[in-house]
Design an enzyme around this catalytic site. Structure first.
Site, PDB file in Angstrom:
ATOM      1  N   ARG A 104       0.827  -1.212   0.000  1.00  0.00           N
ATOM      2  CA  ARG A 104       0.000   0.000   0.000  1.00  0.00           C
ATOM      3  C   ARG A 104       0.859   1.259   0.000  1.00  0.00           C
ATOM      4  O   ARG A 104       0.439   2.298  -0.508  1.00  0.00           O
ATOM      5  CB  ARG A 104      -0.957  -0.018   1.193  1.00  0.00           C
ATOM      6  CG  ARG A 104      -2.042  -1.068   1.045  1.00  0.00           C
ATOM      7  CD  ARG A 104      -3.072  -1.001   2.134  1.00  0.00           C
ATOM      8  NE  ARG A 104      -4.168  -1.936   1.871  1.00  0.00           N
ATOM      9  CZ  ARG A 104      -5.265  -2.030   2.592  1.00  0.00           C
ATOM     10  NH1 ARG A 104      -5.445  -1.241   3.638  1.00  0.00           N
ATOM     11  NH2 ARG A 104      -6.206  -2.904   2.290  1.00  0.00           N
TER      12      ARG A 104
ATOM     13  N   LYS B 211     -20.669 -15.002   1.994  1.00  0.00           N
ATOM     14  CA  LYS B 211     -22.093 -14.716   2.160  1.00  0.00           C
ATOM     15  C   LYS B 211     -22.712 -14.033   0.942  1.00  0.00           C
ATOM     16  O   LYS B 211     -22.138 -13.110   0.377  1.00  0.00           O
ATOM     17  CB  LYS B 211     -22.306 -13.821   3.384  1.00  0.00           C
ATOM     18  CG  LYS B 211     -21.967 -14.493   4.712  1.00  0.00           C
ATOM     19  CD  LYS B 211     -22.259 -13.546   5.875  1.00  0.00           C
ATOM     20  CE  LYS B 211     -21.988 -14.220   7.211  1.00  0.00           C
ATOM     21  NZ  LYS B 211     -22.302 -13.320   8.347  1.00  0.00           N
TER      22      LYS B 211
ATOM     23  N   GLY C  64      -8.973  -6.762  -0.979  1.00  0.00           N
ATOM     24  CA  GLY C  64      -9.327  -7.558   0.186  1.00  0.00           C
ATOM     25  C   GLY C  64      -8.884  -9.000   0.041  1.00  0.00           C
ATOM     26  O   GLY C  64      -7.769  -9.297  -0.398  1.00  0.00           O
TER      27      GLY C  64
ATOM     28  N   GLY D 135     -13.596  -3.270   0.025  1.00  0.00           N
ATOM     29  CA  GLY D 135     -14.894  -2.658   0.318  1.00  0.00           C
ATOM     30  C   GLY D 135     -15.280  -1.608  -0.692  1.00  0.00           C
ATOM     31  O   GLY D 135     -16.437  -1.541  -1.135  1.00  0.00           O
TER      32      GLY D 135
END
Length: 391
Positions: free
Chosen positions: A35, A197, A350, A373
């Site tokens: 990053r 999910k 992620g 996200g």
């Protein structure tokens, strides 16, 4: 968005929101500096322009103020090593002492502020805190795509008070890669969606039906779709309250002529453990109490064959519990197919970015997003608040 390239930044003081939310080991050492490396192009450009640079970020989720283990000082040290030049460090992000350090900056110098989240006003998007940050600079630059889905002081609030605001190179690159891959893709567009999910990606699934030619669904979320098709997934994780929703998504895909692929075989285990008993079974052969932890080899081959025909590929979510060796083969097969394709390929950040790294394909795809996200937020068809604030 206005780009920082469009501004005269020579001699100006720039407040740059970066994402240095870095993984740290138990000794407080940075375990992955990607990053930081992702921001070097912008920082080097601005140093050459003789700008005075203030870098600001959050790290972790500190509770109740200052916490040494969440200090950004190691990030300042690592940036200094990568640039081979001094990077000054401020013990706070607002206040008189910080103002004095900013005022002492010479053109081409860098000051890194302490963790923004040591102040609860950051997450609350407090106006006074936002103004205090803006008062430090002439120009605000957002180069933190990974937090641009957050409505927080250093992301959106500061733009209301800064004299001028613009996008940094990384933010521009991230947004452009999304529009090139989803809203203006080379056809056919194939989307690979996995993870745990359905609920976490429901909006993305529904929105992507507007754009895709083929949708591949794997991971634990595929269990809910299989259940909607009448498959007894035994001890596998499913979201029973979303079975009807999954049926609706499949029906919508059929109506639009979208090829929606689900697993046809599974790797199942008697418990959630890397040392569990495991076997590959067809959908109607899952033993009582066992759970699906990866797609099977037949499924992986079908998915790979579909990927081979792609003009554009978007991948968000692993095909199984890739962190455990016995259940990583499905994710590896999909990753290899994406890496072997000549299509424009975008990997969501992620867990998907981690999976791409573990599978050894990071140099073989077109783009890997730095923000899971935020990338998912765009897949849902939503405008990022951090981008909207710059418009």
């Amino acid at each position: 968005m206005k780009s920082v390239r469009d501004l005269d930044v020579s001699g100006k003081t720039l407040f740059i929101r970066v994402d240095y939310n870095l993984p740290m080991d138990d000794q407080g050492n940075i375990s992955d500096d990607n990053r930081i490396r992702a921001t070097l192009e912008l920082i080097t450009y601005l140093i050459e322009k003789k700008s005075k640079l203030i870098l600001a970020s959050h790290l972790g989720r500190p509770k109740g103020g200052r916490d040494k283990k969440f200090s950004l000082k190691p990030a300042a040290v690592r940036l200094s090593e990568l640039l081979n030049m001094p990077v000054a460090f401020a013990e706070d992000c607002i206040g008189d002492a910080v103002k004095k350090q900013v005022q002492a900056l010479e053109p081409g110098q860098i000051l890194m502020l302490e963790n923004l989240r040591f102040h609860e006003e950051e997450k609350k998007n407090d106006p006074d805190f936002s103004k205090a940050l803006a008062d430090l600079c002439d120009v605000y630059v957002n180069d933190a795509f990974a937090v641009s889905h957050r409505d927080q002081a250093s992301v959106t609030g500061i733009t209301r008070y800064a004299k001028s605001s613009a996008a940094g190179f990384l933010l521009e690159k991230e947004v452009r890669s999304y529009y090139d891959s989803v809203e203006h893709p080379k056809k056919p567009l194939i989307v690979v969606i996995g993870g745990a999910k359905v609920s976490s990606k429901l909006a993305a699934l529904e929105n992507m039906l507007k754009f895709v030619d083929c949708m591949i669904i794997g991971g634990a979320m595929a269990n809910t779709f299989l259940a909607a098709n009448g498959v007894d997934t035994k001890g596998s994780m499913i979201e029973t309250d979303l079975i009807d929703t999954a049926s609706g998504i499949m029906a919508h895909a059929r109506e639009k002529g979208i090829n929606l692929l689900l697993p046809s075989d599974l790797v199942v285990a008697d418990r959630f453990d890397k040392d569990a008993q495991s076997r590959t079974v067809s959908l109607n052969e899952i033993p009582d109490g066992w759970m699906a932890l990866d797609v099977g080899p037949e499924s992986a081959k079908r998915f790979a064959n579909a990927i081979a025909s792609a003009g554009t590929i978007v991948w968000n979510g692993p095909m199984g519990v890739f962190e455990m060796g016995p259940f990583a083969a499905g994710t590896q097969a999909v990753a290899d197919a994406i890496a072997g394709s000549s299509a424009f390929s975008v990997v969501g950040g992620g867990d998907t970015g981690l999976a791409a790294k573990q599978c050894g394909i990071t140099e073989k795809v077109s783009y890997i997003s730095t923000g899971g996200g935020a990338f998912l937020h765009m897949m849902e068809g939503k405008v990022l608040p951090g981008v909207a604030a710059l418009e």
